[in-house]
Design an enzyme around this catalytic site. Sequence first.
Site: not given
Ligand code: LLP
Length: 463
Positions: A320, A322-323, A360, A364, A391-392, A421
């Site tokens: 899965e 995403g990033r 981010r 983070y 404002c921060e 993200y």
């Molecule tokens: N699968 C599940 C079950 C997940 O919870 C996530 C991410 C992914 C796949 C995708 O992960 P990726 O390949 O995109 O890393 N907001 C944070 C990242 C939170 C990710 C949450 N779950 C950031 O900006 O780094």
Amino acid sequence: MSRSAHPAGPRHGDVLPEGHFTAPPADLNGLDARVWARTVERGAEGAVAVGGVDVSTLAEEFGTPGYFLDEEDFRARCRAWREAFGPEADVFYAGKAFLSRAVVRWLTEEGLHLDVCSGGELATALAGGMPAERIALHGNNKSEAEIERAVEAGVGRIVLDSFQEIARVAHTAERLGRRQRVQIRVTVGVEAHTHEFIATAHEDQKFGIPLAEGEAAEAVRRVLMLDGLELTGIHSHIGSQIFDMAGFEVSARRVVGLLREVRDEHGVELPEIDLGGGLGIAYTPQDDPREPHEIAKALGAIVTRECESAGLAVPRISVEPGRAIVGPTAFTLYRVGTVKELDGLRTYVSVDGGMSDNIRTALYDAEYTVSLASRTSTAEPTLCRVVGKHCESGDIVVRDAFLPSDVAPGDLLAVPATGAYCRSMASNYNHVPRPPVVAVRDGAARAIVRRETEEDLLRLDVG
Ligand code: LLP
């Protein structure tokens, strides 16, 4: 953090950047391919261009700030993941990184599946035309309405996250006269090397059912007893922005261990395992991510080896990312409003966005790079902090960056690797309308998510 005099001259002030950078890059006008989308280059006039369209044209047409996404790169990354994993595996794009109907269309056309984790993402997936059987629904606290909508739509998979949810999904499926395919999300006890907030498979956290103490095995027992559920496999997601494959290795070994227990106890070989997302990307040239084919090879080898030693047929693997798909494909374009040189410290460059379009850095301590995008410059590098308009004082876009010392109001700055993200976590803090996402391809640019307006904001304010 160490602070000491910088050797390259007084314009750097007397502090070193706290992040990766210890010296200005050799060529401030250069665009390092590790952090920029595939078709990004500097045109003849020196301005950065993506998909053949230069940033000044983009800023004029769509305004700033804006996210500009290289559609060709996005599609190429989808294909690279598909090809790397081959027909015996499924690649689920994680919609939480960034989702829109256009993205759903691209994913559908490129043969990917889609992971959604809310009713809103599910609605977007369906509206964009993703076949329901290619959708997986995630979430640690799915509402009854989300579950019902997913079952009714016929999603290919619901990933069960708790004992309560096992009962809820079974009940909904039975009431609707369906048999819902499900996986069980387990926590395998791996702590991936990443920021604490985005590490998810160690046991002290809200996701999944622990493998430890036999809880996951008990979840399997319950699911197998319920008529409304068809258990197809086990799911594990160990965190985000991970470079080291060791965590996946341990996770795969433990998940296969559960498959073996299930076979021994129930005589059932579950046909699928999902190893989640979390593969890291380069935010700075120092980051060194793995390519999809290396990841596919490593994961395939681990699962095959573990299954062989357990005497199990190799299950269908899914992942899965995403990033790793959308992250590198976009940059955020800002216009400089003010420049403050703080003597002996650093230069603060304020842009027209900030923590509302990229949380981010504040959340983070994420590191980004930034380039002067509307022109090249031969001015000497100066240590800058690129900050937003909120404002921060924590409203920082890029904590430490070298920019040409002639950076001035009106210049366009581009921050690469903001595809994941950033828009999806954007807010309306200070009632700032959220920026558009513009897809650029073959010399043509179109908004796939338009800029929010003050009217949009006021529409929600019902008095
Ligand atoms: N699968 C599940 C079950 C997940 O919870 C996530 C991410 C992914 C796949 C995708 O992960 P990726 O390949 O995109 O890393 N907001 C944070 C990242 C939170 C990710 C949450 N779950 C950031 O900006 O780094």
